[in-house]
Design a protein around this motif. Structure first.
Motif, PDB file in Angstrom:
ATOM      1  N   ALA A  39       6.561 -14.941  39.580  1.00  0.00           N
ATOM      2  CA  ALA A  39       6.560 -15.833  38.420  1.00  0.00           C
ATOM      3  C   ALA A  39       5.513 -15.385  37.399  1.00  0.00           C
ATOM      4  CB  ALA A  39       6.299 -17.266  38.860  1.00  0.00           C
ATOM      5  N   VAL A  40       4.348 -14.968  37.888  1.00  0.00           N
ATOM      6  CA  VAL A  40       3.299 -14.465  36.986  1.00  0.00           C
ATOM      7  C   VAL A  40       3.791 -13.216  36.257  1.00  0.00           C
ATOM      8  CG1 VAL A  40       1.011 -13.382  36.923  1.00  0.00           C
ATOM      9  CG2 VAL A  40       1.389 -15.421  38.318  1.00  0.00           C
ATOM     10  N   LYS A  41       4.458 -12.350  36.993  1.00  0.00           N
ATOM     11  CA  LYS A  41       5.005 -11.130  36.388  1.00  0.00           C
ATOM     12  C   LYS A  41       6.045 -11.478  35.325  1.00  0.00           C
ATOM     13  CE  LYS A  41       6.974  -6.634  37.642  1.00  0.00           C
ATOM     14  NZ  LYS A  41       7.490  -5.789  38.755  1.00  0.00           N
TER      15      LYS A  41
ATOM     16  N   GLN B 150       6.716 -22.239  40.524  1.00  0.00           N
ATOM     17  CA  GLN B 150       6.073 -21.121  41.206  1.00  0.00           C
ATOM     18  C   GLN B 150       4.749 -20.733  40.536  1.00  0.00           C
ATOM     19  OE1 GLN B 150       7.088 -19.893  44.076  1.00  0.00           O
ATOM     20  NE2 GLN B 150       8.946 -21.136  44.141  1.00  0.00           N
ATOM     21  N   LEU B 151       4.678 -20.900  39.214  1.00  0.00           N
ATOM     22  CA  LEU B 151       3.428 -20.585  38.514  1.00  0.00           C
ATOM     23  C   LEU B 151       2.332 -21.593  38.839  1.00  0.00           C
ATOM     24  CD1 LEU B 151       4.548 -19.576  34.897  1.00  0.00           C
ATOM     25  CD2 LEU B 151       3.323 -18.130  36.518  1.00  0.00           C
ATOM     26  N   ALA B 152       2.721 -22.826  39.085  1.00  0.00           N
ATOM     27  CA  ALA B 152       1.761 -23.928  39.215  1.00  0.00           C
ATOM     28  C   ALA B 152       0.862 -23.806  40.438  1.00  0.00           C
ATOM     29  CB  ALA B 152       2.506 -25.257  39.244  1.00  0.00           C
ATOM     30  N   VAL B 153       1.364 -23.215  41.519  1.00  0.00           N
ATOM     31  CA  VAL B 153       0.600 -23.157  42.776  1.00  0.00           C
ATOM     32  C   VAL B 153       0.496 -21.707  43.253  1.00  0.00           C
ATOM     33  CG1 VAL B 153       0.426 -24.018  45.140  1.00  0.00           C
ATOM     34  CG2 VAL B 153       1.480 -25.447  43.381  1.00  0.00           C
ATOM     35  N   GLU B 154      -0.714 -21.232  43.450  1.00  0.00           N
ATOM     36  CA  GLU B 154      -0.937 -19.821  43.766  1.00  0.00           C
ATOM     37  C   GLU B 154      -0.377 -19.391  45.110  1.00  0.00           C
ATOM     38  OE1 GLU B 154      -4.866 -18.461  43.322  1.00  0.00           O
ATOM     39  OE2 GLU B 154      -5.050 -19.054  41.216  1.00  0.00           O
ATOM     40  N   ASP B 155      -0.355 -20.313  46.091  1.00  0.00           N
ATOM     41  CA  ASP B 155       0.075 -19.878  47.431  1.00  0.00           C
ATOM     42  C   ASP B 155       1.582 -20.032  47.639  1.00  0.00           C
ATOM     43  OD1 ASP B 155       0.190 -22.588  47.488  1.00  0.00           O
ATOM     44  OD2 ASP B 155      -1.097 -22.860  49.244  1.00  0.00           O
ATOM     45  N   ARG B 156       2.330 -20.286  46.589  1.00  0.00           N
ATOM     46  CA  ARG B 156       3.784 -20.347  46.736  1.00  0.00           C
ATOM     47  C   ARG B 156       4.354 -18.940  46.876  1.00  0.00           C
ATOM     48  NH1 ARG B 156       5.300 -25.480  42.843  1.00  0.00           N
ATOM     49  NH2 ARG B 156       4.831 -27.044  44.411  1.00  0.00           N
ATOM     50  N   TYR B 157       5.490 -18.867  47.548  1.00  0.00           N
ATOM     51  CA  TYR B 157       6.078 -17.587  47.952  1.00  0.00           C
ATOM     52  C   TYR B 157       6.338 -16.668  46.753  1.00  0.00           C
ATOM     53  CZ  TYR B 157       9.279 -14.365  50.310  1.00  0.00           C
ATOM     54  OH  TYR B 157       9.882 -13.247  50.816  1.00  0.00           O
TER      55      TYR B 157
END
Length: 988
Positions: free
Chosen positions: A382-384, A370-377
């Motif tokens: 994941a960033v949080k 999820q962190l690897a791709v910005e447009d993932r749901y």
């Protein structure tokens, strides 16, 4: 008319009877602002105080109005009316209140049910509002405690429970709210010390409605177990009588993620999943986690050994329920969202021994994806989550080791930061405390040895990433004091890791796959990067380089890391042994003498770095060790009282050999050592530095300086990975215009660039002509009038072969020209780099030795360099050194000369230099140099002022009469200012 009149009279009578204040109170109870709602609730409750003796009619109307208000579609109304209702119920059923004989709790419950009846609702929204109103009403009744007073019967308690559980079963979207009310209610029962029958009634209703095996049921059951351990619990609900029994953890996992599979496992079917997804974490997780966190203490007090041994541990719970449940590959995005919420919650709230266990396989895999791709749901979640890890480490640096092990260990990836395109690991490492750092370094060493892949390229990439992280650790702690043993030990451990993998080959299977030569070269470069940071930041710059070479020597003898990769003949070994003997003596001097500490550190540093160069395969370093021995004997040995001029000159030559290398490490090392011995530099040593400034910044200049030939020679420096310049200590200098701004650029640079373009065009034209000649053709844009007949005729094999030879010759000539051009460019960059380093050394010299008469020898070479150099950075730095020198020479710091004659000659040469056309800064530097010499002459003899005036007059005359004299007006302006100042001094 009569009817209308009667109607109007009726309306007037109603208006007269309306309590306007009460209407305002009810209106304010629904206000969005908390303070207005609370004030209205207080005013309404005050009307039902015992001293006001409210009537039965007033009570009934108030309860009807409040219960009806709970069914409002306005959320603020539910809150305000609920608060008022709770307090009024408490008031009217308090022991001090006197009410009519017909009034009872049962009657209040009748009003609650009638006012919240949804059967007559006109729309779906109205029906939902009434269901919510009924639920809020039940909560207000329970909170008011009227059901537990002596005036209330137990049947009224069960009546409320029946309504609540009926709502929970029939309306799945209300189930969590209903469960929450029951869960919170259990703590109220404990607070009021009520009989266990009250909680048993809750449990009976829970089972009767098939809600025991739901998240709400788990939470209620656990709360009841903790608060009423002696209560009678329903049988055959849980296989082992405990939702948290380790033998039933798979069932718990399905329940907590609200899986419909649970229905098939309960004998009589079961309650369906709520069917409504909530973005907030279910309250049942709090109940379960708090029970598991407290379980170690509970175990000690428990007398039931079987229960103690079978209770679910946090690890079992997290792996089964969270990792294999919420984060299973087949789980929906919504469940994974809950998983991230739970991960964040645990990281924020759990004790460290539990929080360190949450980095499980499926979770970390999902986090990375999820962190690897910005447009993932789930990217934002994941960033949080990643920031939460960093936040925990910031508050508790000792948590860093667990976090790094979780992200990069068996459950994570060595390349976590690279995969996720973040700096999560890098930031965590930067926050780690000393103890965590030790554990992290051990982990990194293990990962370098076994990065978890058999692919050689992938392993090399992982090892490079790990090496960069280790360098970042050193850089962030470079300035730590040597006496701070914890961080110092971690830095030494990192250097030992680099030594192990840079210079040794493991014969066993400890390093898989084996390190490539390129990777070992990379590690050797990283040692330089570390030492570069450490030398410039520490008061004891020599200690760690000494530790590195000592570690290499000891490991080579003991073979603890495997086979030493450096082949050395007897001569090299003898030179190294001699150097280590000198280092041993230096270490002894360091302990017993404080006066010579800078000199000892300088020689220790120089010896260590030269030995390191030998280990790195530098052939010249062996002869440098011999020269070092000579210098050591002169400066530090028994012969230290003898003349040290030869040793000083030799030391300068050694430092210049280091300074010539395009490396920040060698630059800093040479500066450290030069600073310690600057006051012992002789005229010859200073001339060695000056001679470099006088060499042209060209290929010819480089060949003159380094005595190179045109034939190819081996490179001294190892290549550095192109995409990893950040972690290299190699300095890259732009020979054209480094350090200059756009506004400083002049026409010369522009014409130089255009000249290069013209040269490129000319070369291309020559190449095209030669190629055309070889092929017997011409360029498409040229019109040849010659008869080209027969040009398309077929060629035989001999002709084709001859043509091939011609084409090869043309391209070979082209490649040679290109190679020559590159050699010129490289040579210019090398010379610019070398001159920069020499100017750095001269800046150190003027700071330490500006009052030395020898420093005057620098004036003319620096002035010429500032005028002649085609590189602005060089000319600018030359001017800067001059400014620093002239600024320091004032008062008692003005050089004292024995003979004025050389100074007079130098003054005239400076004036001659001022007459040449040059950059504006050159004119200013000439003026400063001239005034400095004037100060020196006046300090030697005040009568020299007359001769100085004559020199300036001669220059002024030359300016007026000669076209070749280009002295700037500022030269005389500054002289006039100096004369005014000097005149005042001479008259006093």
């Amino acid at each position: 008319m009569a009817q209308n009149h009667a109607s109007s009279k009726k309306r007037r009578r109603e208006a007269f009877n309306v309590d306007v204040k009460l209407v305002e109170i009810y209106e304010d109870l629904a206000n969005e602002k908390d303070e207005i709602r609370l004030k209205a609730a207080q005013e309404l409750v005050s009307r039902f105080l015992p001293e006001n003796k409210p009537s039965d009619d007033q009570i009934q109307k108030a309860l009807q109005r409040l219960f009806r208000g709970l069914c409002s579609s306005r959320k603020a109304a539910r809150v305000g009316f609920s608060i008022a209702l709770t307090e009024i119920l408490s008031q009217i059923f308090s022991p001090s209140q006197t009410i009519g004989s017909e009034w009872s709790v049962s009657k209040a419950l009748d009003i609650w049910e009638s006012q919240s009846d949804a059967s007559g609702s006109a729309s779906g929204q109205e029906e939902r509002d009434h269901h919510f109103g009924r639920l809020f009403g039940a909560e207000a009744v329970i909170k008011s405690s009227v059901l537990f007073h002596a005036k209330a019967s137990f049947q009224e308690w069960t009546r409320v429970l029946t309504v609540i559980f009926d709502l929970a079963k029939k309306k799945p979207w209300l189930r969590e709210e209903c469960g929450w009310i029951m869960y919170r209610c259990i703590s109220d029962l404990v607070a009021q010390k009520l009989d266990a029958k009250y909680v048993e009634a809750i449990l009976d209703q829970l089972c009767a409605n098939d809600l025991a095996r739901t998240p709400e049921g788990v939470a209620i059951w656990l709360a009841a177990k903790d608060s009423f351990p002696k209560a009678k619990f329903p049988q055959n609900v849980w296989k082992y009588e405990d939702p948290l029994d380790s033998r039933d953890k798979s069932t718990l996992a399905k329940i907590m993620k609200e899986s419909s599979d649970v229905e098939a496992q309960s004998e009589g079917g079961g309650a369906k999943a709520s069917g409504v997804w909530n973005s907030k974490l279910h309250f049942a997780w709090d109940a379960v986690l708090s029970r598991i966190f407290a379980s170690p203490q509970k175990k000690e007090k428990s007398k039931d050994k079987a229960s103690k041994s079978s209770r679910t541990s946090f690890v079992d719970f997290w792996v089964e329920v969270v990792d294999n449940g919420l984060f299973a590959a087949a789980s929906s995005e919504e469940r994974k969202y809950w998983g991230f919420l739970l991960f964040i919650k645990t990281l924020n709230e759990a004790p460290q021994n539990f929080a360190s266990l949450v980095f499980t396989k499926n979770l970390i895999r999902c986090l990375m994806n999820q962190l690897a791709v910005e447009d993932r749901y789930l990217h934002r979640m994941a960033v949080k989550a990643a920031k939460t890890i960093q936040g925990r480490v910031s508050k508790e640096p000792e948590f860093a080791a667990a976090a790094i092990n979780g992200l990069m260990g068996p459950t994570g990836s060595v390349n976590f930061d690279q995969i996720t395109k973040t700096k999560t690991v890098e930031k965590i490492v930067a926050e780690a405390d000393a103890e965590s750092l030790k554990q992290i370094v051990v982990l990194f060493e293990r990962l370098i040895a076994a990065p978890g892949t058999e692919d050689i390229k992938a392993a090399a990439s992982s090892r490079q990433n790990l090496a960069n992280l280790l360098v970042s650790i050193v850089r962030s702690r470079a300035s730590v004091k040597a006496e701070e043993d914890d961080f110092h030990d971690a830095i030494e451990a990192i250097l030992s890791i680099f030594v192990r993998f840079a210079y040794f080959v493991d014969k066993g299977e400890g390093t898989q796959p084996p390190l490539t030569q390129a990777t070992q070269e990379l590690f050797r470069n990283r040692i330089n990067s570390c030492l570069n940071s450490l030398i410039g930041a520490r008061k004891d710059p020599a200690n760690l380089p000494y530790a590195v070479v000592r570690k290499i020597r000891d490991a080579a003898k003991s073979a603890e890391y495997g086979k030493f990769i450096i082949e050395m003949d007897e001569t090299v070994r003898d030179a190294i042994d001699g150097a280590f003997k000198a280092l041993k003596k230096l270490a002894s001097k360091e302990k017993h003498s404080e006066k010579e500490i800078s000199g000892v550190q300088a020689f220790k540093l120089l010896y260590s770095m030269t030995i390191l160069q030998v280990y790195n395969g530098d052939g010249d370093a062996v002869s440098m060790l011999e020269e070092l021995q000579f210098c050591y004997d002169k400066f530090m040995g028994k012969k230290s009282k003898d003349d040290t001029s030869d040793a000083s000159d030799a030391l300068v030559e050694i430092l210049l050999s280091f300074a010539s290398k395009p490396s920040q490490l060698f630059r800093r090392m040479s500066e450290q050592v030069f600073g310690a011995f600057a006051d012992q530099v002789t005229a010859d040593g200073l001339q060695s530095l000056i001679s470099i400034l006088e060499v042209k910044e060209t290929l010819a200049g480089q060949q003159e300086m380094f005595e190179q030939q045109d034939d190819d020679e081996d490179e001294e420096m190892v290549d550095v990975d192109d995409d990893d310049e950040e972690d290299s200590d190699v300095e890259v200098v732009d020979a054209k215009d480094e350090g200059s701004s756009d506004e400083d650029s002049d026409e010369g640079n522009g014409s130089e660039g255009s000249d290069e373009d013209d040269e490129n065009d000319d070369e291309l034209a020559v190449f095209d002509a030669k190629l055309a000649e070889a092929l017997g053709t011409h360029r498409a844009d040229l019109d040849l009038n010659e008869d080209s007949e027969g040009s398309d005729a077929d060629m035989d094999d001999d002709e084709m072969e001859a043509l091939d030879d011609q084409i090869v010759k043309v391209f070979r000539a082209r490649n040679k020209a290109t190679s020559k051009k590159k050699d010129k460019k490289d040579a210019k960059e090398n010379m610019v780099n070398f001159k920069n380093r020499v100017l750095d050394l001269l800046e150190i010299y003027v700071k330490k030795c500006h009052s030395n008469i020898l420093a005057l020898d620098l004036l003319l070479p620096l002035l010429k360099l500032s005028r002649k150099s085609s590189v602005k950075q060089i000319s600018g730095k030359a001017n800067a050194v001059l400014r620093e020198y002239t600024k320091l020479c004032k008062g008692s710091a003005i050089p004292v000369v024995e003979s004025a004659e050389p100074v007079w000659e130098l003054l005239k040469d400076v004036h001659k230099e001022a007459s040449y056309s040059g950059p504006p800064a050159h004119a200013s530097s000439c003026s400063q140099a001239s005034l400095l010499l004037a100060k020196v002459l006046v300090a030697h003899d005040k009568g020299a002022i007359s001769g100085i005036v004559d020199v300036y007059a001669s220059t002024r005359k030359e300016q007026l009469l000669s076209k070749k004299c280009h002295v700037q007006p500022s030269f005389f302006t500054e002289w006039n200012n100096w004369c005014v100042s000097m005149g005042k001094q001479l008259k006093n």
